[in-house]
Design a protein around this motif. Structure first.
Motif, PDB file in Angstrom:
ATOM      1  N   TRP A 153     -23.983-138.791  56.184  1.00 30.92           N
ATOM      2  CA  TRP A 153     -23.580-137.380  56.282  1.00 30.92           C
ATOM      3  C   TRP A 153     -24.296-136.704  57.449  1.00 30.92           C
ATOM      4  CZ3 TRP A 153     -20.156-133.878  54.436  1.00 30.92           C
ATOM      5  CH2 TRP A 153     -19.341-134.260  53.358  1.00 30.92           C
TER       6      TRP A 153
ATOM      7  N   VAL B 114     -22.060-135.242  60.591  1.00 27.05           N
ATOM      8  CA  VAL B 114     -21.991-133.790  60.800  1.00 27.05           C
ATOM      9  C   VAL B 114     -22.752-133.385  62.068  1.00 27.05           C
ATOM     10  CG1 VAL B 114     -22.367-131.527  59.756  1.00 27.05           C
ATOM     11  CG2 VAL B 114     -21.769-133.466  58.314  1.00 27.05           C
TER      12      VAL B 114
ATOM     13  N   TYR C 131     -20.294-134.293  64.796  1.00 28.79           N
ATOM     14  CA  TYR C 131     -19.072-133.494  64.778  1.00 28.79           C
ATOM     15  C   TYR C 131     -19.314-132.104  65.363  1.00 28.79           C
ATOM     16  CZ  TYR C 131     -15.176-130.712  63.014  1.00 28.79           C
ATOM     17  OH  TYR C 131     -14.102-129.860  62.925  1.00 28.79           O
TER      18      TYR C 131
ATOM     19  N   TRP D 206     -14.124-138.335  58.442  1.00 31.45           N
ATOM     20  CA  TRP D 206     -14.470-137.206  57.572  1.00 31.45           C
ATOM     21  C   TRP D 206     -13.719-137.310  56.246  1.00 31.45           C
ATOM     22  CZ3 TRP D 206     -17.600-133.025  57.084  1.00 31.45           C
ATOM     23  CH2 TRP D 206     -18.362-132.627  58.182  1.00 31.45           C
TER      24      TRP D 206
END
Length: 336
Positions: A160, A164, A167, A257
């Motif tokens: 995660w 993230v 991203y 995702w």
């Protein structure tokens, strides 16, 4: 909100978070100071950060095992739909009518909460266990690090964070990066819009593969695809190469995702599913804070765009490696 979802139900927390970010967004249009605006943005972030893992948990517990992964990925594909609507609003509304009108429009989802309150059932799995659930929030949190679930927790937190971090580091800076590469701001928004459309087939293909070939396959392959695309985007020196790499980046990254949101709730039993999924997403948000700050800092130091995107490439490869080594396949697994 993940902790709360395991105490008061997925539906209730889903509605609370929806209202929090929708009302907060609309109220932001009325602010007259930066301080008030930032306070509201904090609550918007809290609502959005809570809603995403709770929604995927609710849907995971509401569909059959053979369709669960596909349905959750398709659920997440509507993120791309919202992205497109937001891009259209920013492109057409803000220049003519101002940012306040755009924020007022973004408050419309608050009305949806009325329907959810009346028409949305809570998770059948949560309803079945809530009467037996006697553990406290602290006990639920401790279970994440128990011998039984510690491996899953470590794997999810790392992947995660990596996903993230990459991203938000890449996509929040995408228009600015394209300006740095010589495109005008208006054109960069047009190009980003095209790249965003590529998110949809990324989701749809991931939704198909996730039930055919498994969660680990989708996550590892799509994360590697994201890493390669990030490298190509950072080194692109022609319009065609930049667009191709950007489209592939959107395709693979958003497919990953979707796979991550489908995979995360399947790692835990119902009694701690909201807690486990919520905390994994929260660790990811730490990466979401650090990624854009890192890019801004490196750009200010005149670090090459190719070097910046190489950092994200390596980060995503670490996430793929962790899933490959520590992840357990959960395709067709019945939730408990």
């Amino acid at each position: 909100f993940g902790l709360m979802a395991d105490r008061i139900g997925r539906k209730n927390v889903f509605i609370i978070t929806l209202l929090l970010f929708s009302v907060g967004s609309g109220a932001s249009a009325l602010t007259t100071s930066l301080a008030a605006f930032l306070v509201l943005r904090f609550f918007i972030g809290a609502g959005l950060g809570g809603e995403l893992p709770v929604a995927s948990t609710l849907v995971s517990e509401s569909v059959s095992a053979e369709n669960r992964g596909r349905i959750v990925v398709l659920l997440e594909s509507f993120w791309a739909g919202g992205w497109l609507v937001a891009a259209v609003i920013s492109y057409f509304i803000i220049p003519r009518f101002g940012w306040q009108i755009a924020l007022i429009i973004s408050a419309i989802p608050a009305l949806y909460a009325l329907y959810l309150r009346i028409g949305l059932p809570d998770s059948p799995r949560f309803t079945a266990v809530k009467e037996k659930q006697k553990t406290s929030m602290l006990e639920n949190l401790k279970k994440l690090f128990s011998k039984e679930y510690g491996r899953q927790t470590a794997m999810l937190w790392i992947v995660w964070f990596c996903v993230v971090f990459s991203y938000y580091g890449m996509f929040l800076w995408l228009p600015s990066v394209m300006v740095m590469k010589g495109f005008s701001l208006i054109k960069s928004f047009q190009y980003v819009l095209i790249m965003t459309i590529a998110q949809l087939p990324g989701y749809f293909t991931a939704a198909w593969f996730i039930e055919k070939l498994g969660r680990k396959f989708v996550l590892v392959v799509y994360l590697i695809g994201t890493a390669v695309s990030a490298y190509l985007f950072g080194t692109a020196d022609t319009t065609a190469m930049l667009m191709t790499a950007g489209i592939l980046l959107s395709f693979f990254n958003l497919g990953a995702w979707g796979g991550l949101y489908a995979y995360s709730p399947e790692q835990y039993p119902t009694i701690i599913r909201g807690t486990g999924t919520g905390f994994a997403a929260a660790v990811g948000r730490i990466g979401g804070v650090l990624g854009p700050l890192l890019v801004g800092n490196l750009v200010a130091q005149k670090v090459a765009i190719s070097t910046i995107f190489m950092i994200f490439c390596i980060s995503i490869l670490i996430g793929a490696f962790v899933v490959f080594i520590l992840g357990k396949e959960t395709k067709n697994k019945e939730l408990v």
